[in-house]
Design an enzyme around this catalytic site. Sequence first.
Site, PDB file in Angstrom:
ATOM      1  CB  CYS A 346      -0.980  -0.317   1.250  1.00 38.14           C
ATOM      2  SG  CYS A 346      -1.628   1.300   1.277  1.00 38.14           S
ATOM      3  CB  CYS A 349       1.448   1.157   4.262  1.00 40.26           C
ATOM      4  SG  CYS A 349      -0.307   1.236   4.351  1.00 40.26           S
TER       5      CYS A 349
END
Length: 426
Positions: A346, A349
């Site tokens: 991600c 993230c």
Amino acid sequence: MVNLSSQRRCAVRPVNAEPKRNDSMVPQAAATTVVPEMSEKVEAEDYERLAKELEKASPLEIIDKALEKFGNDIAIAFSGAEDVALIEYAKLTGRPFRVFSLDTGRLNPETYQFFDQVEKHYGVHIEYMFPDAVEVQALVRSKGLFSFYEDGHQECCRVRKVRPLRRALKGLRAWITGQRKDQSPGTRSEIPVVQVDPVFEGIDGGIGSLVKWNPVANVDGKDIWNFLRAMNVPVNSLHSQGYVSIGCEPCTRPVLPGQHEREGRWWWEDAKAKECGLHKGNLKQNGAAHLNGNGNGAAYANGTATESDIFNSQNLVTLSRPGIENLAKLEDRREPWIVVLYAPWCRFCQAMEASYVELADKLAASGVKVGKFRADGDQKEYAKKELQLGSFPTILFFPKHSSKPIKYPSEKRDVDSLMAFVNALR
């Protein structure tokens, strides 16, 4: 002009289910076209050979070959972006052609205005395909208007785009797309200029009954735009506002200078999975393109993630499934915890990694534990049900004297904002 529909078998049908208007073909001055009779099923090896022969051909030559071969049984898929180049090439061949488009019901106003400009400029009637109203109603009633922000765009795209496309293609023997290899190098790098469609079916039914033409597969995006400017054709006004790849309004945004065009599509998801399913058969099948249940990219080998992990620090505790289950059950903890639920693929993230590691360093001697729990793959359903996971990353604070974790509500993930959240609760 020769009436092509009268030369073909009665099985020929328009893209949509309604009777096709007589003027839906571009008029031509004097050219006549003899349409060859097609076999019931096309042979894959014939088109593999043709793809090699046309590998270095111009888009104009490729489209001319496609229109010559399929006549009224082929149509251009027009998305309201730079696909207008396909229409311009088709016009230059002097042959009649058809255009269809998928109206998802969620397009930008500028895109609808562009459709109208294209119809007037080229004298065509775009054959619009709409999603099934009952399916859209069921999706919106059960999940709301913006469920794709939470559980991935695949379900919405399937209802609003893929299924209408499937209906459209069932009335054809071939279609022309604007796919380019440079649009998404991670997933579209192996697109041929012509192929037997590996996913969708044509009039005769079954895999192998539809041919897919990708005449600009080998053309760079900048060359497409040079062509559009040279020919002075209408373009979507969104392009002048920073939009490059244009889709539905809620799922499309402008890109910054230097960003790849697909960064503006489904920007909340992993950059390796910028696809909606319309060209599933052309996607490069490797670890980077594997889709998990969220419609986001995550590579697995025998169920184990293969990406390099993130949030690596000696001051960060890596929690296993039993570990976070035990943490969640405790009602009287010796120290509070802040835990990030993450997926290493991600990009959001990844973007907060530095600030979260810095937070762990600052809290190292404070009595607050800093942890991470990988919540994608097999752990995702548990995290959604038990840990309030909505999207990645989700940050939870486990107070010292409470069993229920508190979810960090902000999208500000800098170290100062995270520290303020911790200080307010510990």
